[in-house]
Design an enzyme around this catalytic site. Structure first.
Site, PDB file in Angstrom:
ATOM      1  N   SER A 205     -38.104   0.654  35.739  1.00 40.98           N
ATOM      2  CA  SER A 205     -37.670   0.226  34.416  1.00 40.98           C
ATOM      3  C   SER A 205     -36.745   0.689  33.775  1.00 40.98           C
ATOM      4  O   SER A 205     -36.710   1.863  33.637  1.00 40.98           O
ATOM      5  CB  SER A 205     -39.264   1.142  33.423  1.00 40.98           C
ATOM      6  OG  SER A 205     -38.671   1.067  32.166  1.00 40.98           O
TER       7      SER A 205
ATOM      8  N   HIS B  76     -38.520  -3.441  35.846  1.00 37.89           N
ATOM      9  CA  HIS B  76     -39.805  -3.898  34.437  1.00 37.89           C
ATOM     10  C   HIS B  76     -38.785  -3.751  33.260  1.00 37.89           C
ATOM     11  O   HIS B  76     -38.501  -2.816  33.152  1.00 37.89           O
ATOM     12  CB  HIS B  76     -40.778  -2.559  34.582  1.00 37.89           C
ATOM     13  CG  HIS B  76     -41.980  -2.323  33.729  1.00 37.89           C
ATOM     14  ND1 HIS B  76     -42.847  -3.134  33.885  1.00 37.89           N
ATOM     15  CD2 HIS B  76     -41.651  -1.435  32.722  1.00 37.89           C
ATOM     16  CE1 HIS B  76     -43.725  -2.590  32.782  1.00 37.89           C
ATOM     17  NE2 HIS B  76     -43.336  -2.087  32.367  1.00 37.89           N
TER      18      HIS B  76
ATOM     19  N   ASP C  54     -39.068  -2.847  29.125  1.00 40.19           N
ATOM     20  CA  ASP C  54     -40.113  -2.565  28.181  1.00 40.19           C
ATOM     21  C   ASP C  54     -39.420  -3.129  26.678  1.00 40.19           C
ATOM     22  O   ASP C  54     -38.387  -2.545  26.269  1.00 40.19           O
ATOM     23  CB  ASP C  54     -40.479  -1.041  28.015  1.00 40.19           C
ATOM     24  CG  ASP C  54     -40.970  -0.697  29.206  1.00 40.19           C
ATOM     25  OD1 ASP C  54     -42.044  -0.754  29.618  1.00 40.19           O
ATOM     26  OD2 ASP C  54     -40.321  -0.268  29.681  1.00 40.19           O
TER      27      ASP C  54
ATOM     28  N   MET D  43     -40.152  -3.322  22.373  1.00 39.73           N
ATOM     29  CA  MET D  43     -40.607  -1.837  21.569  1.00 39.73           C
ATOM     30  C   MET D  43     -39.686  -2.989  20.239  1.00 39.73           C
ATOM     31  O   MET D  43     -38.994  -2.939  19.877  1.00 39.73           O
ATOM     32  CB  MET D  43     -40.714  -0.804  22.046  1.00 39.73           C
ATOM     33  CG  MET D  43     -40.992  -0.546  23.539  1.00 39.73           C
ATOM     34  SD  MET D  43     -40.548   1.304  23.166  1.00 39.73           S
ATOM     35  CE  MET D  43     -40.535   1.732  24.752  1.00 39.73           C
TER      36      MET D  43
ATOM     37  N   HIS E  89     -42.966  -6.178  29.627  1.00 37.54           N
ATOM     38  CA  HIS E  89     -44.332  -5.118  28.679  1.00 37.54           C
ATOM     39  C   HIS E  89     -43.371  -5.300  27.799  1.00 37.54           C
ATOM     40  O   HIS E  89     -42.808  -5.076  27.289  1.00 37.54           O
ATOM     41  CB  HIS E  89     -43.939  -3.848  29.205  1.00 37.54           C
ATOM     42  CG  HIS E  89     -44.688  -3.070  29.019  1.00 37.54           C
ATOM     43  ND1 HIS E  89     -44.473  -1.977  29.719  1.00 37.54           N
ATOM     44  CD2 HIS E  89     -46.159  -3.298  28.153  1.00 37.54           C
ATOM     45  CE1 HIS E  89     -45.993  -0.983  29.330  1.00 37.54           C
ATOM     46  NE2 HIS E  89     -46.453  -2.484  28.151  1.00 37.54           N
TER      47      HIS E  89
ATOM     48  N   MET F  37     -44.394  -4.152  24.278  1.00 37.15           N
ATOM     49  CA  MET F  37     -45.026  -3.175  23.124  1.00 37.15           C
ATOM     50  C   MET F  37     -44.796  -4.145  22.312  1.00 37.15           C
ATOM     51  O   MET F  37     -44.423  -3.307  20.911  1.00 37.15           O
ATOM     52  CB  MET F  37     -44.585  -1.956  23.609  1.00 37.15           C
ATOM     53  CG  MET F  37     -45.560  -1.121  25.003  1.00 37.15           C
ATOM     54  SD  MET F  37     -44.436   0.384  25.638  1.00 37.15           S
ATOM     55  CE  MET F  37     -43.533  -1.250  26.340  1.00 37.15           C
TER      56      MET F  37
ATOM     57  N   MET G  37     -51.874   1.725  31.519  1.00 37.58           N
ATOM     58  CA  MET G  37     -51.176   3.010  31.386  1.00 37.58           C
ATOM     59  C   MET G  37     -51.448   4.376  31.266  1.00 37.58           C
ATOM     60  O   MET G  37     -52.357   3.661  31.608  1.00 37.58           O
ATOM     61  CB  MET G  37     -50.707   2.043  29.997  1.00 37.58           C
ATOM     62  CG  MET G  37     -49.913   1.715  29.086  1.00 37.58           C
ATOM     63  SD  MET G  37     -48.507   0.823  29.619  1.00 37.58           S
ATOM     64  CE  MET G  37     -47.185   2.380  28.885  1.00 37.58           C
TER      65      MET G  37
ATOM     66  N   GLY H 218     -44.431   4.142  24.886  1.00 32.48           N
ATOM     67  CA  GLY H 218     -43.509   4.077  23.817  1.00 32.48           C
ATOM     68  C   GLY H 218     -42.011   5.222  24.507  1.00 32.48           C
ATOM     69  O   GLY H 218     -41.033   4.330  24.069  1.00 32.48           O
TER      70      GLY H 218
ATOM     71  N   GLY I 115     -40.456   9.624  30.370  1.00 30.20           N
ATOM     72  CA  GLY I 115     -40.274  10.572  31.202  1.00 30.20           C
ATOM     73  C   GLY I 115     -41.157  11.633  30.825  1.00 30.20           C
ATOM     74  O   GLY I 115     -41.297  12.722  30.237  1.00 30.20           O
TER      75      GLY I 115
ATOM     76  N   ASP J 297     -47.990   2.166  34.657  1.00 30.51           N
ATOM     77  CA  ASP J 297     -46.878   2.418  34.477  1.00 30.51           C
ATOM     78  C   ASP J 297     -46.481   3.879  33.501  1.00 30.51           C
ATOM     79  O   ASP J 297     -47.710   3.869  32.529  1.00 30.51           O
ATOM     80  CB  ASP J 297     -46.569   1.227  33.447  1.00 30.51           C
ATOM     81  CG  ASP J 297     -45.679   1.403  32.696  1.00 30.51           C
ATOM     82  OD1 ASP J 297     -44.310   2.190  32.747  1.00 30.51           O
ATOM     83  OD2 ASP J 297     -45.104   0.503  31.539  1.00 30.51           O
ATOM     84  N   GLY J 298     -45.761   4.283  33.803  1.00 30.39           N
ATOM     85  CA  GLY J 298     -45.935   6.039  33.011  1.00 30.39           C
ATOM     86  C   GLY J 298     -45.879   7.148  34.048  1.00 30.39           C
ATOM     87  O   GLY J 298     -47.537   7.709  34.811  1.00 30.39           O
TER      88      GLY J 298
ATOM     89  N   GLY K 267     -39.602   4.903  35.576  1.00 31.35           N
ATOM     90  CA  GLY K 267     -38.419   4.666  35.048  1.00 31.35           C
ATOM     91  C   GLY K 267     -37.601   5.797  35.545  1.00 31.35           C
ATOM     92  O   GLY K 267     -36.994   6.119  36.131  1.00 31.35           O
TER      93      GLY K 267
HETATM   94  C1  DX5 Z   1     -43.401   3.710  28.431  1.00 30.48           C
HETATM   95  C2  DX5 Z   1     -42.997   2.147  29.044  1.00 30.48           C
HETATM   96  C3  DX5 Z   1     -42.459   2.335  30.916  1.00 30.48           C
HETATM   97  C4  DX5 Z   1     -41.504   3.474  30.587  1.00 30.48           C
HETATM   98  C5  DX5 Z   1     -41.957   4.674  32.640  1.00 30.48           C
HETATM   99  O1  DX5 Z   1     -44.131   2.665  27.515  1.00 30.48           O
HETATM  100  O2  DX5 Z   1     -43.849   0.737  29.270  1.00 30.48           O
HETATM  101  O3  DX5 Z   1     -42.408   1.523  31.484  1.00 30.48           O
HETATM  102  O4  DX5 Z   1     -39.892   2.814  30.398  1.00 30.48           O
HETATM  103  O5  DX5 Z   1     -41.469   5.317  32.432  1.00 30.48           O
HETATM  104  P1  DX5 Z   1     -41.740   6.623  33.542  1.00 30.48           P
HETATM  105  O6  DX5 Z   1     -41.749   6.025  34.695  1.00 30.48           O
HETATM  106  O7  DX5 Z   1     -40.266   7.484  32.945  1.00 30.48           O
HETATM  107  O8  DX5 Z   1     -42.894   7.175  32.668  1.00 30.48           O
HETATM  108 ZN    ZN Z   2     -43.663  -0.395  30.622  1.00 33.89          ZN
END
Ligand code: DX5
Ligand code: ZN
Length: 216
Positions: free
Chosen positions: A8, A33, A35, A37, A66, A68, A137, A142, A145, A175-176, A197
């Protein structure tokens, strides 16, 4: 099928995105990936079309976008034009999910439906055969980390059971909070695609970290 890895970009160095994408290009990553938002569906704003369109010119991996955002149906054309391979919309944002999935496919993209941690798998019963992927998820969307929500492993098991029972061929992406430990358990539970990520981009050797995730 060997599982896929989708780093990500949200955790990348935004002052040096070209270098980061070139790292992804030469790595074992299967997808990138991305993201998006809107500050409404999630309490954060990331990046949008100008960045996607710039990435398209240098990214050699399929782009897994993705969204959001509220009302993703408004932007299906723009996402396709930005070169997305997969367009993931949140179940929670789509009143007419079947219409949105159809529109995504009509633009030549794969269609993914995303569930927040609290949204039950059972709600997919009547759409599962129409989607190319379900994105589960394993954190509240959002931010990168955050720590992994344990219940997600059980959701993967139950989603795998639904896909097998209905004869659907949707991929399962998670994801996450993915790292080598959570990633291994997710793959064992039946996940097809792991997003990571922080674990990739904040590691001392991201190419090696991607290789290790791929080897799980
Ligand atoms: C969160 C995102 C993720 C995020 C994952 O809303 O959708 O894709 O970047 O990050 P890590 O792997 O650090 O949890
Ligand atoms: Zn994501």
């Amino acid at each position: 099928m060997k599982h896929l890895i989708a780093p990500s970009l949200l955790s990348a160095d935004f002052l040096d995105l070209r270098k980061e994408v070139e790292m992804i290009n030469k790595s074992d990553a299967d997808w990138l990936h991305l993201d998006i938002m809107d500050g409404v569906f999630v309490p954060n704003i990331s990046f949008g079309f100008p960045v996607l369109n710039a990435l398209k010119t240098i990214c050699q991996k399929p782009m897994d976008v993705h969204l959001m955002i509220v009302e993703p149906l408004k932007f299906v054309r723009e996402i396709a034009a930005a070169g997305a391979y997969m367009m993931n919309v949140h179940y929670e944002t789509c009143t007419h999910l079947h219409r949105t999935v159809t529109a995504i496919k009509n633009e030549g993209m794969k269609a993914g439906v995303t569930l927040n941690p609290h949204t039950p798998i059972s709600l997919l019963e009547d759409i599962i055969r129409d989607v190319d992927m379900v994105l589960l998820m394993s954190v509240n969307p959002g931010f990168s980390g955050q720590s992994f929500i344990e219940h997600s492993v059980d959701k993967v098991i139950r989603l795998r059971e639904m896909i097998d029972r209905t004869g659907a061929d949707a991929l399962i992406e998670v994801d996450g909070g993915v790292n080598l430990e959570t990633g291994r358990r997710l793959v064992e539970a039946g996940a097809d695609v792991l997003v990571a990520g922080n674990f990739v981009f904040k590691s001392p050797d991201p190419v090696r970290t991607i290789r290790e995730l791929k080897a799980l």
